[in-house]
Design an enzyme around this catalytic site. Structure first.
Site, mmCIF file in Angstrom:
data_model
loop_
_atom_site.group_PDB
_atom_site.id
_atom_site.type_symbol
_atom_site.label_atom_id
_atom_site.label_comp_id
_atom_site.label_asym_id
_atom_site.label_seq_id
_atom_site.Cartn_x
_atom_site.Cartn_y
_atom_site.Cartn_z
ATOM 1 N N GLU A 44 0.802 -1.218 0.000
ATOM 2 C CA GLU A 44 0.000 0.000 0.000
ATOM 3 C C GLU A 44 0.839 1.274 0.000
ATOM 4 O O GLU A 44 0.522 2.228 -0.702
ATOM 5 C CB GLU A 44 -0.922 0.003 1.228
ATOM 6 C CG GLU A 44 -2.088 -0.949 1.154
ATOM 7 C CD GLU A 44 -3.132 -0.479 0.160
ATOM 8 O OE1 GLU A 44 -3.787 0.542 0.420
ATOM 9 O OE2 GLU A 44 -3.288 -1.135 -0.879
ATOM 10 N N SER A 45 1.888 1.307 0.798
ATOM 11 C CA SER A 45 2.587 2.585 1.019
ATOM 12 C C SER A 45 4.102 2.481 1.046
ATOM 13 O O SER A 45 4.769 3.467 1.345
ATOM 14 C CB SER A 45 2.129 3.170 2.360
ATOM 15 O OG SER A 45 2.547 2.315 3.431
#
Length: 304
Positions: A44-45
């Protein structure tokens, strides 16, 4: 999952270690598998707690959009000491979540940048999504499918998977158009729309070797070491994660390597637990160090 993230500056080693430690703590508190949460945050990040999407309100380690964050804190915040924040979240006449005080609303949304709280909410959302998907599909779900539920929402994932069973060759953009529009790197390749089957393979690949080893895949300590010695991407991944994994958990000198655990206590026993994964990383890194392999971190976005 990259939501065209704007802020992906490299983390200071201390920050990276702190993030992984926070995820491990949330795993212990929630009962959701550390290896799953870690891989989800990486996807995700890139483990950046301040990552901000360019095409949506998604922010933080697990890229929660504002509405999903408010709903998750409303449901589960009190369980983890966020009673005041949860109480401040109400619904308007139309049934939409709201926080009447603008400053308090911003403060609650800012919690998405707190690695521990973000991981706790991601864990609770994972448990919710697992129950919903298994009820809708009438079967057990994989880690890749759970990740899809985080990305598309449980309803969107169920719609995607149901369509996949019936017509895998249809373009995925027709089934989840908003997600496809906002995440073109996932739903398109070379400007061409990918099919449901192709997008599904992308999700599953994020939780398959070498990114995420599973005991039923045939991945062993021996062939992990072999892969580490011969594959540049594997070398980069293992080397980058090693110091953080050691900082996050004091691993014993000898670890039982045969006991897989599931994402939650009621899911099938076919997933690799975090100590197993970390042990493989430690063993592989020992080989890397003996070979004099570079431990430089490289960006790990979705490139297929």
């Amino acid at each position: 999952m990259p939501h065209n993230i704007v802020n992906t500056a490299a983390l200071h080693p201390g920050t990276r270690n702190e993030v992984i430690s926070a995820i491990q703590k949330a795993s212990a508190q929630s009962g959701v598998d550390f290896a799953f949460l870690l891989q989800e945050a990486k996807s995700e990040s890139s483990l950046n707690p301040q990552a901000q999407a360019a095409t949506s309100t998604a922010r933080g380690l697990f890229q929660f959009i504002e509405s999903t964050w408010l709903e998750t804190v409303d449901k589960h915040g009190a369980k983890y000491g966020l009673e005041q924040q949860a109480a401040a979240i109400t619904r308007d006449a139309g049934g939409n979540l709201q926080v009447k005080d603008p400053q308090q609303r911003e403060a609650i949304l800012k919690l998405r940048e707190n690695p521990h709280i973000s991981a706790l909410m991601a864990a609770e959302l994972t448990k919710e999504n697992e129950v919903i998907l298994e009820q809708k599909l009438g079967r057990e779900v994989s880690h890749g499918e759970l990740y899809m539920a985080h990305f598309l929402g449980a309803g969107g994932a169920a719609k995607f998977l149901d369509s996949l069973d019936n017509n895998p060759d249809i373009d995925a953009e027709y089934i989840v158009p908003t997600a496809a529009r906002n995440n073109q790197a996932v739903f398109y390749k070379g400007g061409k729309a990918l099919t449901l089957d192709q997008v599904y393979a992308r999700f599953e690949s994020k939780f398959s070797p070498p990114d995420y080893a599973q005991p039923d895949s045939g991945v062993t300590a021996t062939n992990m070491l072999t892969a580490a010695a011969s594959s540049a991407p594997v070398r980069q991944t293992l080397a980058a994660d090693f110091s953080a994994a050691v900082a996050a958990a004091s691993l014993p000198s000898s670890i039982a390597m045969q006991r897989p655990v599931s994402v939650t206590t009621h899911t099938p026993q076919h997933r690799l637990d975090s100590l197993h994964a970390q042990a493989l990383s430690m063993m592989a890194l020992s080989t890397l160090q003996a070979l004099g392999t570079s431990t430089e971190k490289t960006s790990r976005q979705w490139v297929v």
